[in-house]
Design a protein around this motif. Sequence first.
Motif, PDB file in Angstrom:
ATOM      1  N   GLY A 162     -19.690 -10.020  15.152  1.00  0.00           N
ATOM      2  CA  GLY A 162     -20.151  -9.372  16.510  1.00  0.00           C
ATOM      3  C   GLY A 162     -20.232 -10.357  17.610  1.00  0.00           C
ATOM      4  O   GLY A 162     -19.972 -10.240  18.981  1.00  0.00           O
ATOM      5  N   GLY A 163     -21.054 -11.500  17.288  1.00  0.00           N
ATOM      6  CA  GLY A 163     -21.311 -12.594  18.277  1.00  0.00           C
ATOM      7  C   GLY A 163     -20.049 -13.073  18.772  1.00  0.00           C
ATOM      8  O   GLY A 163     -19.838 -13.469  19.993  1.00  0.00           O
ATOM      9  N   ALA A 164     -19.117 -13.429  17.859  1.00  0.00           N
ATOM     10  CA  ALA A 164     -17.608 -13.901  18.395  1.00  0.00           C
ATOM     11  C   ALA A 164     -17.009 -13.012  19.485  1.00  0.00           C
ATOM     12  O   ALA A 164     -16.384 -13.408  20.267  1.00  0.00           O
ATOM     13  CB  ALA A 164     -16.742 -14.295  17.173  1.00  0.00           C
ATOM     14  N   PHE A 165     -16.842 -11.695  18.883  1.00  0.00           N
ATOM     15  CA  PHE A 165     -16.045 -10.558  19.963  1.00  0.00           C
ATOM     16  C   PHE A 165     -17.010 -10.661  21.170  1.00  0.00           C
ATOM     17  O   PHE A 165     -16.318 -10.635  22.362  1.00  0.00           O
ATOM     18  CB  PHE A 165     -16.368  -9.392  19.263  1.00  0.00           C
ATOM     19  CG  PHE A 165     -15.548  -9.060  17.921  1.00  0.00           C
ATOM     20  CD1 PHE A 165     -14.834 -10.205  17.456  1.00  0.00           C
ATOM     21  CD2 PHE A 165     -15.426  -7.661  17.342  1.00  0.00           C
ATOM     22  CE1 PHE A 165     -13.981  -9.908  16.540  1.00  0.00           C
ATOM     23  CE2 PHE A 165     -14.452  -7.700  16.312  1.00  0.00           C
ATOM     24  CZ  PHE A 165     -13.824  -8.529  15.772  1.00  0.00           C
ATOM     25  N   ILE A 166     -18.475 -10.493  21.258  1.00  0.00           N
ATOM     26  CA  ILE A 166     -19.120 -10.434  22.418  1.00  0.00           C
ATOM     27  C   ILE A 166     -18.906 -11.963  23.307  1.00  0.00           C
ATOM     28  O   ILE A 166     -18.685 -11.848  24.462  1.00  0.00           O
ATOM     29  CB  ILE A 166     -20.723 -10.307  22.253  1.00  0.00           C
ATOM     30  CG1 ILE A 166     -20.810  -9.017  21.637  1.00  0.00           C
ATOM     31  CG2 ILE A 166     -21.266 -10.640  23.463  1.00  0.00           C
ATOM     32  CD1 ILE A 166     -22.165  -8.752  21.122  1.00  0.00           C
TER      33      ILE A 166
END
Length: 258
Positions: A162-166
Amino acid sequence: MFSKFTGLYKKEIRIFFSQPIAYVLIVVFMAISGYFFASIANYYSEVSLRSMNTYQQNMMDLTTLDGIFRPWFFNISFILLLILPLITMRTFAEEKREGTMELLFTFPVSDAAVVAAKFCGAYTVFLAMLTGAMSSVITLKLSANFDMAPVIGGFFGLMLLGGAFIMLGTFISGLTDSQIVAAVITFAVLLFIWIIDWLSAVVDPALGRVLSNLSVIRHYDSFSKGVIDTADLAYYGVFMFIFYFLSLRVLESKQWRG
């Protein structure tokens, strides 16, 4: 420095939760992830019962992790592919559309703090979604005995994914003043780096290995098994750093133009 970051972060949180979209996305995510969890758990339960008195003895070896959590984690990761662009689309695009970007540049705060606050604000909404999804795991844990360590590893992987997506979505939001355009482009790019692993099977083996190593979901596979691999940690760390760096360059170019 930290107090300025904190002020910007609080502003982001206040804006996120002053609009209905954050609540809608959290509820939708919890409803869909809960539905998938219940469906997978029920199927696993039925198969396990049948395997006790039929030829499906091989299913007896299917653990709770392989039978329930791994499929569920991959379902969640795909839901995040759809939902997170809707969270990150407003980070910079809304500021530019409302004309507050120039005002932001006048604040005595560094670009690094601005990007970090935007990222952390969106990441907080994501963590609220993930916390809601954990209620399904807690409910199952109250009625069944299984090892929580691999499950925690799977959630840790989701936090990195999720951090990478955000971070990628935050960068793309800085490129446009249209939230819709930001969301669509973010989804398209995430989908590409998601399915790039599939292409590895139809190209030259050497190129295939490169494509496979670039795939964002391939590096989640170990986490879904409860295994934390340093190569996968490095991948997500480098991924976020690259798009954090590019976000700073975008902000600098906007200031230079202004």
